[in-house]
Write a protein that holds these residues in place. Structure first.
Motif, PDB file in Angstrom:
ATOM      1  N   THR A  77     106.876 110.884 -12.691  1.00 46.49           N
ATOM      2  CA  THR A  77     108.013 111.537 -13.344  1.00 46.49           C
ATOM      3  C   THR A  77     109.342 110.916 -12.933  1.00 46.49           C
ATOM      4  OG1 THR A  77     108.084 113.199 -11.573  1.00 46.49           O
ATOM      5  CG2 THR A  77     106.777 113.730 -13.527  1.00 46.49           C
ATOM      6  N   ASP A  78     109.289 109.832 -12.142  1.00 41.85           N
ATOM      7  CA  ASP A  78     110.529 109.243 -11.630  1.00 41.85           C
ATOM      8  C   ASP A  78     110.835 107.886 -12.269  1.00 41.85           C
ATOM      9  OD1 ASP A  78     108.379 107.936 -10.484  1.00 41.85           O
ATOM     10  OD2 ASP A  78     109.335 107.682  -8.525  1.00 41.85           O
ATOM     11  N   LEU A  79     110.192 107.567 -13.400  1.00 40.16           N
ATOM     12  CA  LEU A  79     110.388 106.274 -14.044  1.00 40.16           C
ATOM     13  C   LEU A  79     111.455 106.352 -15.125  1.00 40.16           C
ATOM     14  CD1 LEU A  79     106.630 105.314 -14.629  1.00 40.16           C
ATOM     15  CD2 LEU A  79     108.082 104.609 -12.720  1.00 40.16           C
ATOM     16  N   THR A  80     112.189 105.253 -15.279  1.00 38.16           N
ATOM     17  CA  THR A  80     113.038 105.138 -16.465  1.00 38.16           C
ATOM     18  C   THR A  80     112.140 104.889 -17.678  1.00 38.16           C
ATOM     19  OG1 THR A  80     113.294 102.735 -16.308  1.00 38.16           O
ATOM     20  CG2 THR A  80     114.839 104.081 -15.030  1.00 38.16           C
ATOM     21  N   ILE A  81     112.682 105.067 -18.864  1.00 36.24           N
ATOM     22  CA  ILE A  81     111.910 104.806 -20.087  1.00 36.24           C
ATOM     23  C   ILE A  81     111.459 103.349 -20.108  1.00 36.24           C
ATOM     24  CG2 ILE A  81     111.957 104.747 -22.607  1.00 36.24           C
ATOM     25  CD1 ILE A  81     111.892 107.545 -21.432  1.00 36.24           C
ATOM     26  N   GLU A  82     112.329 102.437 -19.697  1.00 34.29           N
ATOM     27  CA  GLU A  82     111.985 101.010 -19.689  1.00 34.29           C
ATOM     28  C   GLU A  82     110.837 100.736 -18.728  1.00 34.29           C
ATOM     29  OE1 GLU A  82     114.320  97.099 -18.223  1.00 34.29           O
ATOM     30  OE2 GLU A  82     115.246  98.132 -19.930  1.00 34.29           O
ATOM     31  N   GLU A  83     110.878 101.341 -17.541  1.00 38.93           N
ATOM     32  CA  GLU A  83     109.791 101.148 -16.573  1.00 38.93           C
ATOM     33  C   GLU A  83     108.488 101.735 -17.096  1.00 38.93           C
ATOM     34  OE1 GLU A  83     112.387 101.172 -12.407  1.00 38.93           O
ATOM     35  OE2 GLU A  83     111.556 103.037 -13.206  1.00 38.93           O
ATOM     36  N   GLU A  84     108.580 102.886 -17.749  1.00 41.66           N
ATOM     37  CA  GLU A  84     107.373 103.519 -18.279  1.00 41.66           C
ATOM     38  C   GLU A  84     106.742 102.649 -19.372  1.00 41.66           C
ATOM     39  OE1 GLU A  84     105.990 107.967 -19.756  1.00 41.66           O
ATOM     40  OE2 GLU A  84     107.839 107.687 -18.606  1.00 41.66           O
ATOM     41  N   VAL A  85     107.574 102.042 -20.208  1.00 38.36           N
ATOM     42  CA  VAL A  85     107.070 101.135 -21.250  1.00 38.36           C
ATOM     43  C   VAL A  85     106.377  99.939 -20.603  1.00 38.36           C
ATOM     44  CG1 VAL A  85     107.758  99.511 -23.061  1.00 38.36           C
ATOM     45  CG2 VAL A  85     108.712 101.820 -23.044  1.00 38.36           C
ATOM     46  N   LEU A  86     107.006  99.350 -19.589  1.00 38.75           N
ATOM     47  CA  LEU A  86     106.416  98.188 -18.917  1.00 38.75           C
ATOM     48  C   LEU A  86     105.066  98.524 -18.290  1.00 38.75           C
ATOM     49  CD1 LEU A  86     109.544  96.655 -17.149  1.00 38.75           C
ATOM     50  CD2 LEU A  86     108.115  95.488 -18.837  1.00 38.75           C
ATOM     51  N   ILE A  87     104.983  99.641 -17.600  1.00 39.00           N
ATOM     52  CA  ILE A  87     103.739 100.021 -16.934  1.00 39.00           C
ATOM     53  C   ILE A  87     102.656 100.335 -17.958  1.00 39.00           C
ATOM     54  CG2 ILE A  87     102.679 101.845 -15.525  1.00 39.00           C
ATOM     55  CD1 ILE A  87     105.228 101.772 -13.801  1.00 39.00           C
ATOM     56  N   LEU A  88     103.029 100.984 -19.048  1.00 38.95           N
ATOM     57  CA  LEU A  88     102.056 101.264 -20.108  1.00 38.95           C
ATOM     58  C   LEU A  88     101.535  99.961 -20.715  1.00 38.95           C
ATOM     59  CD1 LEU A  88     100.692 103.460 -21.899  1.00 38.95           C
ATOM     60  CD2 LEU A  88     102.573 103.097 -23.512  1.00 38.95           C
ATOM     61  N   LEU A  89     102.419  98.991 -20.980  1.00 38.68           N
ATOM     62  CA  LEU A  89     101.983  97.724 -21.559  1.00 38.68           C
ATOM     63  C   LEU A  89     101.166  96.910 -20.556  1.00 38.68           C
ATOM     64  CD1 LEU A  89     105.119  96.651 -23.634  1.00 38.68           C
ATOM     65  CD2 LEU A  89     102.985  97.679 -24.444  1.00 38.68           C
ATOM     66  N   HIS A  90     101.478  97.041 -19.282  1.00 37.03           N
ATOM     67  CA  HIS A  90     100.644  96.409 -18.258  1.00 37.03           C
ATOM     68  C   HIS A  90      99.220  96.959 -18.336  1.00 37.03           C
ATOM     69  CE1 HIS A  90      99.305  94.839 -14.424  1.00 37.03           C
ATOM     70  NE2 HIS A  90      99.067  96.060 -13.998  1.00 37.03           N
ATOM     71  N   PHE A  91      99.110  98.268 -18.493  1.00 34.58           N
ATOM     72  CA  PHE A  91      97.815  98.917 -18.644  1.00 34.58           C
ATOM     73  C   PHE A  91      97.123  98.455 -19.937  1.00 34.58           C
ATOM     74  CE2 PHE A  91      95.332 102.516 -20.344  1.00 34.58           C
ATOM     75  CZ  PHE A  91      94.416 102.686 -19.317  1.00 34.58           C
ATOM     76  N   GLY A  92      97.907  98.178 -20.966  1.00 31.68           N
ATOM     77  CA  GLY A  92      97.344  97.779 -22.263  1.00 31.68           C
ATOM     78  C   GLY A  92      96.748  96.393 -22.284  1.00 31.68           C
ATOM     79  N   GLY A  93      97.059  95.562 -21.277  1.00 32.28           N
ATOM     80  CA  GLY A  93      96.454  94.234 -21.191  1.00 32.28           C
ATOM     81  C   GLY A  93      96.829  93.332 -22.357  1.00 32.28           C
ATOM     82  N   GLU A  94      95.903  92.452 -22.749  1.00 33.06           N
ATOM     83  CA  GLU A  94      96.195  91.449 -23.780  1.00 33.06           C
ATOM     84  C   GLU A  94      96.370  92.060 -25.164  1.00 33.06           C
ATOM     85  OE1 GLU A  94      93.753  88.053 -23.902  1.00 33.06           O
ATOM     86  OE2 GLU A  94      94.309  87.409 -21.880  1.00 33.06           O
ATOM     87  N   ASN A  95      95.711  93.179 -25.412  1.00 34.24           N
ATOM     88  CA  ASN A  95      95.829  93.809 -26.734  1.00 34.24           C
ATOM     89  C   ASN A  95      97.138  94.560 -26.896  1.00 34.24           C
ATOM     90  OD1 ASN A  95      93.319  92.921 -27.639  1.00 34.24           O
ATOM     91  ND2 ASN A  95      92.266  94.663 -26.705  1.00 34.24           N
ATOM     92  N   GLY A  96      97.685  95.045 -25.789  1.00 29.78           N
ATOM     93  CA  GLY A  96      98.930  95.787 -25.855  1.00 29.78           C
ATOM     94  C   GLY A  96      98.765  97.103 -26.593  1.00 29.78           C
TER      95      GLY A  96
END
Length: 229
Positions: free
Chosen positions: A149-168
């Protein structure tokens, strides 16, 4: 194993590494000898594979390095006292890092040598294995939730896309999984794609994924934020 490592719990990496080495050695023994023995010891499996008097099915030049690294993982775990905890032993970051990366390398080599399907698909799987796990992301049925709950929107997007791998992820999925307003998510994606950052790229499929610069930012700036709070 990697999830515990990222959470700075060093001891399980060595115990889990030893279990991995046992199982992988039995796999090599089975593929080489044709005998399936789930109880055969790690040392016996490696000795069989290195026995010059036996007719081997596997190319020992290809698989020999895997056997040596498995032996290294297994002996390292024992010598450090991780099996029978020694009063002189304290699990540490460097030991756990070594075991984790050795296990990851063996996994990749086993896939590279024995995957019988599409070569591009195995290359993709190997690249996925090279990424960090993301403990702060939870899967609940079909729902994905970034649990910090302590992430900026930009950080949350980055971490989500990291989780998404090559497919995004598509823009629709990003909007669904990132807990922020639609305009703030759009602005974050635009900033991350801008020429001065170039940390996110939109693919021909319409999905967004991390670039190498984005992955580098995850490693250098956001590694601690991959953990649960």
């Amino acid at each position: 194993m990697e999830r515990r490592f990222i959470q700075r719990d060093w001891e399980p990496a060595e115990l889990d590494g030893g279990q991995f080495a046992e199982i992988a050695a039995r796999i090599l023994y089975h593929l080489d000898s044709g005998n399936l023995n789930p109880n055969k010891g790690h040392g016996d499996c490696i000795d069989y594979f290195e026995n010059n008097q036996v007719s081997h099915k596997l190319d020992r030049k290809d698989v020999g390095s895997i056997a040596k690294v498995l032996q290294s993982i297994y002996k390292f775990r024992s010598q450090r006292g991780a099996v029978h905890i020694s009063p002189r032993y304290s699990p540490n970051h460097m030991d756990a890092k070594y075991v984790m990366e050795a296990v990851r390398w063996c996994m990749n080599e086993l896939l590279r040598l024995f995957w019988s399907g599409d070569r591009e698909e195995v290359a993709k799987v190997i690249r996925e294995l090279l990424q960090f796990d993301v403990p702060c992301i939870g899967l609940f049925d079909a729902e994905i939730l970034v649990q910090r709950t302590d992430l900026t929107i930009e950080e949350e997007v980055l971490i989500l896309l990291h989780f998404g791998g090559e497919n995004g992820f598509s823009r629709t999925c990003i909007g669904k999984y990132v807990r922020g307003s639609a305009p703030s998510i759009t602005q974050s994606l635009q900033r991350l794609q801008a020429g001065n950052k170039r940390q996110v790229i939109q693919l021909s499929t319409g999905h967004f994924r991390l670039t190498d610069l984005g992955a580098r930012r995850i490693r250098l700036e956001l590694a601690d934020k991959l953990l649960l709070q």
